[in-house]
Design a protein around this motif. Structure first.
Motif, short mmCIF file in Angstrom:
data_model
loop_
_atom_site.label_atom_id
_atom_site.label_comp_id
_atom_site.label_asym_id
_atom_site.label_seq_id
_atom_site.Cartn_x
_atom_site.Cartn_y
_atom_site.Cartn_z
N MET A 1 -4.56 11.57 10.54
CA MET A 1 -3.58 10.48 10.45
C MET A 1 -2.26 11.01 9.90
O MET A 1 -2.25 11.81 8.97
CB MET A 1 -4.12 9.38 9.54
N ASP A 2 -1.18 10.54 10.45
CA ASP A 2 0.13 11.04 10.04
C ASP A 2 0.68 10.23 8.87
O ASP A 2 0.46 9.02 8.75
CB ASP A 2 1.10 10.97 11.22
N TYR A 3 1.44 10.92 8.03
CA TYR A 3 2.05 10.31 6.85
C TYR A 3 2.84 9.05 7.19
O TYR A 3 2.78 8.04 6.47
CB TYR A 3 2.97 11.36 6.20
N THR A 4 3.58 9.07 8.30
CA THR A 4 4.41 7.92 8.66
C THR A 4 3.58 6.68 9.01
O THR A 4 4.10 5.56 8.99
CB THR A 4 5.33 8.25 9.84
N ASP A 5 2.30 6.88 9.30
CA ASP A 5 1.42 5.75 9.62
C ASP A 5 0.89 5.06 8.37
O ASP A 5 0.59 3.87 8.41
CB ASP A 5 0.23 6.23 10.47
N PHE A 6 0.74 5.82 7.27
CA PHE A 6 0.16 5.20 6.07
C PHE A 6 1.13 5.03 4.91
O PHE A 6 0.76 4.57 3.83
CB PHE A 6 -1.10 5.95 5.61
N ALA A 7 2.42 5.40 5.11
CA ALA A 7 3.40 5.26 4.03
C ALA A 7 4.61 4.45 4.50
O ALA A 7 5.76 4.86 4.32
CB ALA A 7 3.83 6.64 3.53
N LYS A 8 4.36 3.29 5.07
CA LYS A 8 5.44 2.49 5.68
C LYS A 8 6.30 1.77 4.64
O LYS A 8 7.51 1.61 4.84
CB LYS A 8 4.84 1.49 6.66
N LYS A 9 5.70 1.34 3.54
CA LYS A 9 6.50 0.70 2.48
C LYS A 9 7.45 1.70 1.84
O LYS A 9 8.57 1.35 1.46
CB LYS A 9 5.59 0.08 1.42
N SER A 10 7.00 2.94 1.73
CA SER A 10 7.87 3.98 1.19
C SER A 10 9.09 4.19 2.09
O SER A 10 10.20 4.41 1.60
CB SER A 10 7.11 5.30 1.02
N GLU A 12 10.55 1.91 3.89
CA GLU A 12 11.43 0.77 3.63
C GLU A 12 12.23 0.99 2.35
O GLU A 12 13.43 0.72 2.29
CB GLU A 12 10.61 -0.51 3.53
N LEU A 13 11.55 1.46 1.31
CA LEU A 13 12.23 1.72 0.04
C LEU A 13 13.27 2.82 0.18
O LEU A 13 14.35 2.76 -0.41
CB LEU A 13 11.22 2.09 -1.05
N TYR A 14 12.93 3.83 0.96
CA TYR A 14 13.88 4.93 1.15
C TYR A 14 15.15 4.46 1.86
O TYR A 14 16.26 4.87 1.50
CB TYR A 14 13.21 6.06 1.94
N GLU A 15 14.99 3.61 2.84
CA GLU A 15 16.16 3.08 3.55
C GLU A 15 17.07 2.32 2.58
O GLU A 15 18.30 2.40 2.65
CB GLU A 15 15.73 2.18 4.70
N LYS A 16 16.47 1.59 1.65
CA LYS A 16 17.25 0.87 0.64
C LYS A 16 17.88 1.85 -0.34
O LYS A 16 19.04 1.70 -0.73
CB LYS A 16 16.35 -0.12 -0.10
N ALA A 17 17.12 2.85 -0.74
CA ALA A 17 17.60 3.84 -1.72
C ALA A 17 18.84 4.56 -1.23
O ALA A 17 19.76 4.87 -2.01
CB ALA A 17 16.50 4.84 -2.05
#
Length: 433
Positions: A1-10, A12-17
């Protein structure tokens, strides 16, 4: 499984950061591709992110958490101190207890608390200049001593490039860059220099967990004695990863030791220490040197705050109490870890170098064979390093940095953790083959 599949909230936070923080992070090393994860809690050898993912952590609070995240005796002491107060701006009993413990740990005469390891190094250089009356300082290529202008040179390869914008020539010209683990090369570089100090990490951290050779540090001690140079050990990383620090492990006593991070109990900012022999430390003593122009300045709003001092005191007390348990375990687990990594690299015929000592471990996809940061970096396979980091991230195993991995283990790590890491590494090597 790829990181981008299980870390979606992160994500979103990064886009805000990114809207409020340059590059979206508070420190460049925390930026990882394709985006950082955001931690909500930590315990033992594990961290959890905003998506609820559990990771095995090998960064361990920048290497400070020798006893693991959330170590109960320290946490309990912190909770109690919170009731009494955190920062008074006045003297408190814990600063005395902390100072006695730190001096005993490092076998130094006097100590002053600082607000960080960077600040400790800044004051150490100032003290060395005050003591010797000289200006120039020797530091090693690949060595990291914080963001202080006076030592911010030759940190990242290629070492001839400026380490940062905004550094002035007059400051940079006072830094003499020395070759690590090359005593003959050091003698050659300093033969025409009048140095105030030589500062060295007994194990290069940012350089990739590269330990000094024993004769190298002993030779530096002899050189400094011959030339009247102040020898400084930067033990911000190594100070509590060996029993009583690297000076005890290598049996070489410097004139000054700087510490940070863990000296405040693993967890708190406002944590650093400037330790030294009486002859040098007395230059800070305003009761002996009445005129301010006759002494070296040291101070800071948060230095000696009760919370950090108490946490640091408890850490040292716990390491002393459990020394026959903690350090043999870290040594054996670290040795096993490095051995297993070397076996995997050999099995797959991959050009790689495993570095490290005790609980500090590095690995490098490089043709280099020497414990020399310049050679390791020059021949490093950056693309392979990045792919390996991503593979480990996909397997919920995390370390820093992506290009120069230096892993820290704690007493909370297990042999099963080491097996998981080497299994993931074997899977990665299988895939690239």
């Amino acid at each position: 499984m790829d990181y981008t599949d299980f870390a979606k909230k992160s994500k979103e936070l990064y886009e805000k950061a990114k809207k409020f923080l340059p590059a979206g992070v508070t420190y460049l090393i925390r930026h990882i591709e394709p985006y950082p994860f955001y931690v909500t809690k930590a315990k033992g050898s594990r961290i959890w992110d905003v998506d609820g993912n559990e990771y095995t952590d090998y960064w361990m609070a920048h290497g400070a958490a020798v006893l693991g995240h959330g170590y109960e005796p320290i946490i309990e002491a912190i909770k109690e101190q919170l009731e009494y107060g955190i920062h008074f701006g006045w003297c408190n009993e814990w600063e005395i207890r902390w100072a006695e413990a730190v001096c005993g740990w490092f076998d130094m005469d006097k100590v002053r608390p600082t607000n960080s390891g960077t600040e400790a190094n800044m004051y150490a250089i100032r003290l060395a200049r005050a003591y010797t009356g000289r200006r120039k300082v020797g530091k090693f290529a690949g060595g990291w001593h914080g963001g202080y202008d006076g030592l911010h040179k030759a940190v990242t390869y290629p070492y001839d490039k400026p380490a940062s914008l905004g550094l002035t020539d007059c400051v940079q010209n006072d830094i003499v860059v020395l070759p690590y683990n090359d005593l003959e090369g050091v003698y050659d570089r300093v033969k025409n220099e009048e140095l105030a100090a030589i500062i060295v990490e007994p194990v290069l951290g940012a350089g990739g967990a590269i330990p000094a050779e024993r004769d190298f540090l002993k030779g530096l001690r002899e050189l400094c004695d011959e030339r009247g140079i102040v020898l400084i050990f930067d033990e911000v990383i190594t100070g509590f990863r060996f029993y009583k620090g690297a000076r005890y492990y290598y049996n070489v006593k410097p004139d000054i030791i700087t510490a940070g991070k863990a000296v405040g109990g693993q967890y708190f900012p406002g944590a650093g220490a400037l330790c030294g022999i009486e002859e040098i430390m007395e230059l800070l003593d305003h009761t002996k040197r009445k005129n301010f122009w006759e002494r070296a300045f040291h101070g800071g709003t948060y230095t000696g705050n009760a919370l950090t001092m108490r946490a640091g005191y408890v850490l040292i007390s716990e390491l002393e109490r459990r020394r026959n348990e903690v350090y043999p375990y870290l040594d054996s687990l670290g040795e096993e870890f490095m051995k297993k990594l070397e076996e995997v690299f050999n099995d797959y015929n991959v050009e790689a170098l495993v570095t490290g000592i005790s609980s500090m471990i590095g690995f490098h996809f490089t043709k280099a064979k020497k414990l020399n940061p310049e050679e390791i970096s020059k021949y490093r396979n950056a693309e392979l390093m990045a792919k390996c980091h991503r593979h480990m991230l996909n397997n919920k195993i995390v370390y820093l940095s992506q290009q120069s991995p230096h892993l820290f283990i704690s007493i909370a790590h297990t042999r099963e953790d080491v097996e998981d890491f080497t299994r993931a590494m074997e899977e990665f090597l299988k895939n690239i083959k």
